[in-house]
Scaffold this motif. Structure first.
Motif, short mmCIF file in Angstrom:
data_model
loop_
_atom_site.label_atom_id
_atom_site.label_comp_id
_atom_site.label_asym_id
_atom_site.label_seq_id
_atom_site.Cartn_x
_atom_site.Cartn_y
_atom_site.Cartn_z
N VAL A 1 0.85 -1.18 0.00
CA VAL A 1 0.00 0.00 0.00
C VAL A 1 0.88 1.23 0.00
O VAL A 1 2.08 1.17 0.29
N ALA A 2 0.29 2.38 -0.31
CA ALA A 2 1.09 3.59 -0.44
C ALA A 2 1.60 4.09 0.90
O ALA A 2 2.69 4.64 1.00
N GLU A 3 0.81 3.96 1.97
CA GLU A 3 1.18 4.50 3.28
C GLU A 3 1.96 3.48 4.09
O GLU A 3 1.66 2.29 4.06
N PRO A 4 2.98 3.95 4.86
CA PRO A 4 3.75 3.02 5.70
C PRO A 4 2.94 2.55 6.89
O PRO A 4 1.94 3.16 7.28
N GLU A 5 3.38 1.47 7.50
CA GLU A 5 2.74 0.96 8.70
C GLU A 5 2.94 1.95 9.85
O GLU A 5 3.98 2.62 9.93
N PRO A 6 1.97 2.07 10.78
CA PRO A 6 2.16 2.93 11.96
C PRO A 6 3.08 2.23 12.97
O PRO A 6 2.65 1.36 13.73
N ARG B 1 -0.73 0.51 17.69
CA ARG B 1 -2.15 0.79 17.55
C ARG B 1 -2.62 1.98 18.40
O ARG B 1 -3.69 2.51 18.16
N TRP B 2 -1.80 2.43 19.35
CA TRP B 2 -2.21 3.57 20.17
C TRP B 2 -1.01 4.13 20.90
O TRP B 2 -0.01 3.43 21.11
N VAL B 3 -1.11 5.40 21.29
CA VAL B 3 -0.11 6.07 22.13
C VAL B 3 -0.85 6.63 23.33
O VAL B 3 -1.85 7.35 23.18
N HIS B 4 -0.36 6.33 24.53
CA HIS B 4 -1.06 6.70 25.77
C HIS B 4 -0.07 7.36 26.72
O HIS B 4 1.10 6.96 26.79
N GLY B 5 -0.51 8.35 27.45
CA GLY B 5 0.32 9.01 28.45
C GLY B 5 -0.15 8.71 29.85
O GLY B 5 -1.35 8.75 30.14
N VAL C 1 2.28 13.50 19.66
CA VAL C 1 2.78 12.16 19.35
C VAL C 1 1.59 11.21 19.11
O VAL C 1 1.57 10.44 18.15
N ALA C 2 0.58 11.32 20.00
CA ALA C 2 -0.59 10.45 19.85
C ALA C 2 -1.32 10.75 18.55
O ALA C 2 -1.78 9.84 17.85
N ARG C 3 -1.43 12.07 18.24
CA ARG C 3 -2.12 12.43 17.01
C ARG C 3 -1.37 11.95 15.78
O ARG C 3 -1.97 11.49 14.80
N ALA C 4 -0.04 12.04 15.79
CA ALA C 4 0.76 11.57 14.66
C ALA C 4 0.54 10.07 14.42
O ALA C 4 0.41 9.61 13.27
N ALA D 1 -4.93 6.07 10.49
CA ALA D 1 -6.01 6.43 9.56
C ALA D 1 -5.54 6.36 8.12
O ALA D 1 -6.26 5.88 7.23
N ALA D 2 -4.31 6.85 7.87
CA ALA D 2 -3.78 6.82 6.51
C ALA D 2 -3.58 5.38 6.05
O ALA D 2 -3.86 5.04 4.90
N GLN D 3 -3.11 4.53 6.97
CA GLN D 3 -2.91 3.13 6.63
C GLN D 3 -4.25 2.46 6.33
O GLN D 3 -4.39 1.70 5.36
N ALA D 4 -5.26 2.74 7.15
CA ALA D 4 -6.58 2.14 6.93
C ALA D 4 -7.17 2.60 5.60
O ALA D 4 -7.74 1.80 4.85
N TYR D 5 -7.00 3.90 5.30
CA TYR D 5 -7.51 4.41 4.03
C TYR D 5 -6.78 3.76 2.86
O TYR D 5 -7.41 3.38 1.85
#
Length: 520
Positions: free
Chosen positions: A3-8, A40-44, A134-137, A143-147
């Motif tokens: 796919v075009a987008e890299p893995e998160p 799959r997620w970033v948490h503080g 960082v979490a938003r990135a 989202a980009a990967q899913a799209y």
């Protein structure tokens, strides 16, 4: 399946220049894939034990306030760091980010040592980079990967639809499926035999094990999907057709497919299954036509059969031909699927049609291997005529049937059967019963009186009807032989001086001895 987008992943977060993240441990001191595992997620959290509130595949961010709550000097005690990192590692946390210039100017050395001990990625989050950034990135990467995955799935399904419209739609669809997934793909028929594949053949051992697995699924007769591991390779297998009426299966050298990839496989399986069902309708019509052609051939109407077949754009194999009659196995599907596949490949070198006692097969005289292959793949017995022309088709069919019934091998050629003598062609319950009935009066007399007429008549025939030679071999006087023969004539009601009677008796003795007896 690119796919075009890299893995998160953590590596992708570290590459983001706007975040200014810095890895605190050399990559060589981490697990080989530590930076490339999906996040799959970033948490503080600054809890001393945040593990009850963490999800899987997560990066944890902290400012380290939990390490200074114990008073002066507590931050330099390695024990809290070791215990903290051990809890995160046991929970499966995939990396730890430390926010500097909030509580500490840098990352505590004890925390670096604790992460190094368990080979956990540790990175610095500078003061000017909010944790939420960082979490938003990472969320944006997800989202980009899913799209990208959804876009790929739609594109792949369009490609499969176009492939299905090409000539040889089943094969084109299978090839396109393998290309889209970037892996080996194979199509199996109802017997569990690979008929088409993409990306080259598998290793022989792997191919044999996969065939056995697929054949077992098809024998069970229920629609099913399965994930199997063979020789270190994961395979996904999906049957084709309706329950109780399976047409085959599709297998892919791929396991752990995500939702989008499974959707593409489902679309391909549905397309191939529909194509096979449509193909079966055409094949049923063709088989009905060929059944009529076969009946014409058996009836000796070879010229009419040839003309009828030519009007459909097909032709009988070129003369001289071998005519074979094969017993139809149960179930018969494997036989007809082999015929359908090989007829397309043989390009006019094979004709097959149903007859009342099985399948009529016609091949060029030099194509004996096709008949051997049919018997081996289908698991049935085949009788074959000598090379012949269509004008003698009726006689050839009779010869093929005799070879099938009298032969002991999977494929028996009439010429080879006759080379062993005419008696094997005459063997069978009917001829043996007639032979036993002819010799019955002699045997009944011997049983009643204790005489030896049966052995005497057989010995005399074996001695070429010489009284003297028969007497020597039987160990009696020649007059005794004459007397016994005269008595046998009376019991049998036949003149033993007649050549025809002698031949009939010799044949009766040979047949009565069993099917393997070929001479005196």
């Amino acid at each position: 399946m690119s796919v075009a987008e890299p893995e998160p992943t953590l590596r992708e977060l570290l590459r983001r220049r706007d975040l200014r993240l810095r890895l605190a441990l050399p990559e060589a001191e981490l697990d080989p894939e530590a930076l490339d595992r999906t996040i799959r997620w970033v948490h503080g959290s600054d809890l001393a034990d945040p593990t009850p509130f963490l999800a899987d595949d997560l990066i944890l961010l902290t400012t380290g306030t939990q390490f200074v709550s114990g008073g002066a000097g507590a931050a330099e005690d390695p024990a809290p760091y070791v215990e903290y990192v051990a809890r995160l590692d046991a929970r499966g946390v995939r990396g730890l980010g430390f926010g500097t210039e909030v509580v500490r100017d840098g990352i505590p050395p004890a925390l670096v040592d604790a992460c190094r001990a368990v080979r956990m990625p540790l990175f610095e989050v500078p003061y000017r980079t909010p944790f939420i950034a960082v979490a938003r990135a990472n969320a944006e990467a997800i989202a980009a990967q899913a799209y990208a995955r959804r876009s790929w799935a739609l594109s792949a399904q369009r490609a499969l639809s176009l492939a299905a419209l090409r000539a040889g739609g089943v094969e084109s669809t299978l090839v396109e499926l393998g290309r889209q997934l970037g892996t080996w793909a194979g199509l199996f028929d109802a017997s569990g035999t690979v008929t088409r594949e993409h990306a080259g053949p598998l290793e022989p051992e792997t191919a044999a094990a996969l065939r056995e697995e697929v054949a077992g699924m098809l024998r069970r007769g229920a629609r099913a999907g399965a994930a199997v591991r063979i020789g270190g390779t994961d395979f996904t297998v999906q049957t084709l057709g309706r329950g109780g009426h399976l047409r085959g299966a599709v297998a892919l050298a791929a396991g752990g497919l995500d939702h989008e990839a499974r959707g593409v496989v489902t679309a391909a399986v549905a397309t191939i299954g529909l194509a096979l069902e449509q193909q079966e309708s055409v094949e049923r019509a063709r088989r009905a036509l060929h059944r009529g052609i076969a009946q014409l051939l058996v009836a000796g109407q070879g010229a009419l059969a040839g003309r009828t077949l030519r009007e459909t754009g097909m032709a009988l194999p070129a003369e001289p031909v071998l005519v074979a009659v094969a017993a139809l196995p149960a179930p018969a599907r494997a036989a007809w699927e082999w015929v359908d596949a090989r007829s397309a490949e043989a390009r006019g070198a094979l004709f097959a049609g149903g007859v009342e006692d099985g399948v009529l097969l016609i091949v060029p005289a030099g194509a004996r291997d096709l008949l051997d292959e049919f018997a081996a793949r289908v698991g049935t017995r085949v009788g074959v005529s000598a090379p012949t022309r269509y004008a003698a088709m009726a006689e050839a069919v009779v010869a093929a049937r005799v070879a099938r019934e009298r032969g002991t091998e999977p494929v028996t050629h009439f010429g080879e059967l006759i080379d062993r003598g005419i008696l094997p062609a005459l063997a069978g319950p009917g001829p043996r019963a007639a032979a036993a009935a002819l010799l019955g009066p002699l045997r009944a007399h011997d049983a009643r009186t204790g005489s030896d007429l049966t052995r005497t008549v057989r010995g005399w025939l074996d001695a070429e009807c010489s009284h003297e030679r028969a007497a020597r071999e039987l160990g009696v006087h020649r007059h005794t032989v004459r007397a016994r023969l005269a008595q046998a004539e009376t019991l049998l009601g036949r003149d033993l001086s007649s050549f025809a009677v002698r031949a009939e008796l010799w044949t009766a003795f040979a047949l009565d001895a069993g099917p393997s007896h070929a001479g005196p």
